[in-house]
Enzyme design. Structure first.
Site, PDB file in Angstrom:
ATOM      1  N   LYS A  13      24.744 -38.385   5.396  1.00 56.31           N
ATOM      2  CA  LYS A  13      24.874 -39.670   6.105  1.00 56.31           C
ATOM      3  C   LYS A  13      26.192 -40.361   5.726  1.00 56.31           C
ATOM      4  O   LYS A  13      26.930 -40.803   6.594  1.00 56.31           O
ATOM      5  CB  LYS A  13      23.701 -40.612   5.761  1.00 56.31           C
ATOM      6  CG  LYS A  13      22.334 -40.083   6.166  1.00 56.31           C
ATOM      7  CD  LYS A  13      21.243 -41.112   5.951  1.00 56.31           C
ATOM      8  CE  LYS A  13      20.997 -41.491   4.500  1.00 56.31           C
ATOM      9  NZ  LYS A  13      20.450 -40.401   3.662  1.00 56.31           N
ATOM     10  N   ARG A  88      14.853 -48.558   5.276  1.00 54.25           N
ATOM     11  CA  ARG A  88      14.225 -47.356   4.719  1.00 54.25           C
ATOM     12  C   ARG A  88      12.710 -47.457   4.721  1.00 54.25           C
ATOM     13  O   ARG A  88      12.041 -46.528   4.287  1.00 54.25           O
ATOM     14  CB  ARG A  88      14.695 -47.168   3.289  1.00 54.25           C
ATOM     15  CG  ARG A  88      15.601 -45.935   3.101  1.00 54.25           C
ATOM     16  CD  ARG A  88      16.105 -46.014   1.698  1.00 54.25           C
ATOM     17  NE  ARG A  88      16.583 -44.848   1.092  1.00 54.25           N
ATOM     18  CZ  ARG A  88      17.877 -44.629   0.827  1.00 54.25           C
ATOM     19  NH1 ARG A  88      18.803 -45.434   1.253  1.00 54.25           N
ATOM     20  NH2 ARG A  88      18.228 -43.575   0.142  1.00 54.25           N
ATOM     21  N   ARG A 127      26.204 -32.160  -5.916  1.00 50.65           N
ATOM     22  CA  ARG A 127      27.020 -33.280  -5.445  1.00 50.65           C
ATOM     23  C   ARG A 127      27.664 -34.006  -6.622  1.00 50.65           C
ATOM     24  O   ARG A 127      27.051 -34.193  -7.663  1.00 50.65           O
ATOM     25  CB  ARG A 127      26.138 -34.260  -4.670  1.00 50.65           C
ATOM     26  CG  ARG A 127      26.897 -35.493  -4.179  1.00 50.65           C
ATOM     27  CD  ARG A 127      26.206 -36.155  -3.032  1.00 50.65           C
ATOM     28  NE  ARG A 127      25.106 -36.992  -3.470  1.00 50.65           N
ATOM     29  CZ  ARG A 127      24.402 -37.765  -2.637  1.00 50.65           C
ATOM     30  NH1 ARG A 127      24.701 -37.776  -1.343  1.00 50.65           N
ATOM     31  NH2 ARG A 127      23.411 -38.500  -3.080  1.00 50.65           N
ATOM     32  N   ARG A 160      25.498 -38.427 -10.094  1.00 46.33           N
ATOM     33  CA  ARG A 160      24.579 -39.563 -10.092  1.00 46.33           C
ATOM     34  C   ARG A 160      23.298 -39.160 -10.806  1.00 46.33           C
ATOM     35  O   ARG A 160      22.792 -38.055 -10.609  1.00 46.33           O
ATOM     36  CB  ARG A 160      24.256 -39.970  -8.644  1.00 46.33           C
ATOM     37  CG  ARG A 160      25.324 -40.819  -8.025  1.00 46.33           C
ATOM     38  CD  ARG A 160      25.123 -41.022  -6.541  1.00 46.33           C
ATOM     39  NE  ARG A 160      23.754 -41.310  -6.130  1.00 46.33           N
ATOM     40  CZ  ARG A 160      23.382 -41.519  -4.870  1.00 46.33           C
ATOM     41  NH1 ARG A 160      24.300 -41.478  -3.909  1.00 46.33           N
ATOM     42  NH2 ARG A 160      22.141 -41.765  -4.550  1.00 46.33           N
ATOM     43  N   ARG A 171      12.748 -38.709  -4.681  1.00 51.34           N
ATOM     44  CA  ARG A 171      13.419 -39.288  -3.500  1.00 51.34           C
ATOM     45  C   ARG A 171      12.940 -38.596  -2.228  1.00 51.34           C
ATOM     46  O   ARG A 171      12.788 -39.234  -1.185  1.00 51.34           O
ATOM     47  CB  ARG A 171      14.938 -39.160  -3.645  1.00 51.34           C
ATOM     48  CG  ARG A 171      15.500 -40.119  -4.684  1.00 51.34           C
ATOM     49  CD  ARG A 171      16.889 -39.712  -5.109  1.00 51.34           C
ATOM     50  NE  ARG A 171      17.898 -40.007  -4.111  1.00 51.34           N
ATOM     51  CZ  ARG A 171      19.105 -39.461  -4.113  1.00 51.34           C
ATOM     52  NH1 ARG A 171      19.453 -38.579  -5.021  1.00 51.34           N
ATOM     53  NH2 ARG A 171      19.975 -39.796  -3.187  1.00 51.34           N
TER      54      ARG A 171
END
Ligand code: AMP
Length: 215
Positions: A13, A88, A127, A160, A171
Site C-alpha cells: 500500500k 481499519r 522488509r 520494524r 497483524r
C-alpha cells in the site's frame, strides 16, 4: 482525487501510494507513519499507541479518528489524498463518513490490494524501513543501493519491531477479523476496485494506473 487503500500488511500500500502521489500530485496520508511520528516525538498519542503497535494490535478507534480528523484539516490535503491504513475498522469507516460530510469531501474510490498469506509473511520479514523518511525496501526484491542506508535521504534502515514473526501473525489475524469487513462495507456503496498485488512493483503500478485513469 481522494482514495482509500485497503490491503493486508505488506501488500505494498505504502509503496504504491507513494508512486501514485508523485504522478497525480496528491498527498499520501499513512496512519502508520503518522503514529510512528508521534511515537518518535513522544507525544501523548505516541505513548498510548506504542503498546498496541508493538503487539501488532490496532490502536483504539477514538485515538485514530481524532488524529485523522485533525490531520485532514491541513491545507496540504486540499488537492486530494490517499488514505493508506485508515480506516481499519467498521467504526472508523462510519465515523470517517461523518468527517467527510463535515469537510464536504467525497472519496472517489477504495482500492483493495490482494496478496496471499505466504507471500505476506515472506515480504514483511524481509522488509526494512528508513528511520527518517519511512521509505521501505525488500532485502531481495528492492534492496537499497548501499546496505542498510536509504537511497532517498541516507537515513538508517531498520526492521520494524512489528515486522517480526510474532507481531506479523497477530497483524494478519487483526486484518482478517477487523479490516477485511470494510471491503463489504465499501462494496455496498459501489466504491471498490481490486488489484492483484503479487509480482513486480512496476507491473502492479501499471494495473493500478489503468484503473485510476478511468476516474
Ligand atoms: P502500518 O504502518 O499501516 O502497517 O501500521 C502499523 C501499526 O499502526 C498497525 O499494526 C496498528 O497497530 C497501527 N495502526 C495504523 N493504522 C491504524 C488504524 N487505522 N487503526 C488502528 N491502528 C492503526
Amino acid at each position: 482525487m481522494r482514495m482509500i487503500f485497503i490491503g493486508p500488511p505488506g501488500a505494498g500500500k505504502g509503496t504504491q501510494a507513494k508512486k501514485i502521489c508523485e504522478d497525480y500530485d496528491i498527498v499520501q496520508l499513512s496512519s502508520g507513519d503518522l503514529l510512528r511520528y508521534h511515537i518518535e516525538k513522544g507525544t501523548e498519542v505516541g505513548i498510548h499507541a506504542n503498546n498496541f503497535i508493538s503487539r501488532g494490535e490496532l490502536v483504539p478507534d477514538n485515538i485514530m479518528i481524532d488524529m485523522i480528523k485533525k490531520e485532514l484539516k491541513d491545507s496540504r490535503y486540499e488537492n486530494g489524498y490517499i488514505l493508506d491504513g485508515f480506516p481499519r475498522t467498521i467504526t472508523q469507516a462510519e465515523e470517517f463518513d461523518d468527517i467527510l460530510i463535515k469537510l464536504r469531501q467525497k472519496i472517489d474510490l477504495v482500492m483493495v490490494l490482494m496478496l496471499p498469506q505466504e507471500e505476506i509473511v515472506k515480504r514483511l520479514s524481509q522488509r526494512r524501513t528508513c528511520k527518517t523518511c519511512g521509505n521501505s525496501y525488500h532485502l531481495e526484491f528492492k534492496p537499497p543501493k548501499i546496505p542498510n542506508i536509504c537511497d532517498i535521504d541516507g537515513g538508517t534502515l531498520y526492521q520494524r519491531y512489528d515486522d517480526q514473526e510474532g507481531p506479523i501473525m497477530n497483524r494478519l489475524r487483526v486484518y482478517d477479523t477487523q479490516t477485511k469487513p470494510l471491503i463489504e462495507y465499501y462494496s455496498k456503496k459501489g466504491m471498490v476496485e481490486f488489484v492483484d498485488s503479487i509480482g513486480d512493483i512496476s507491473a502492479i503500478y501499471h494495473n493500478i494506473k489503468s484503473i485510476l485513469d478511468k476516474y
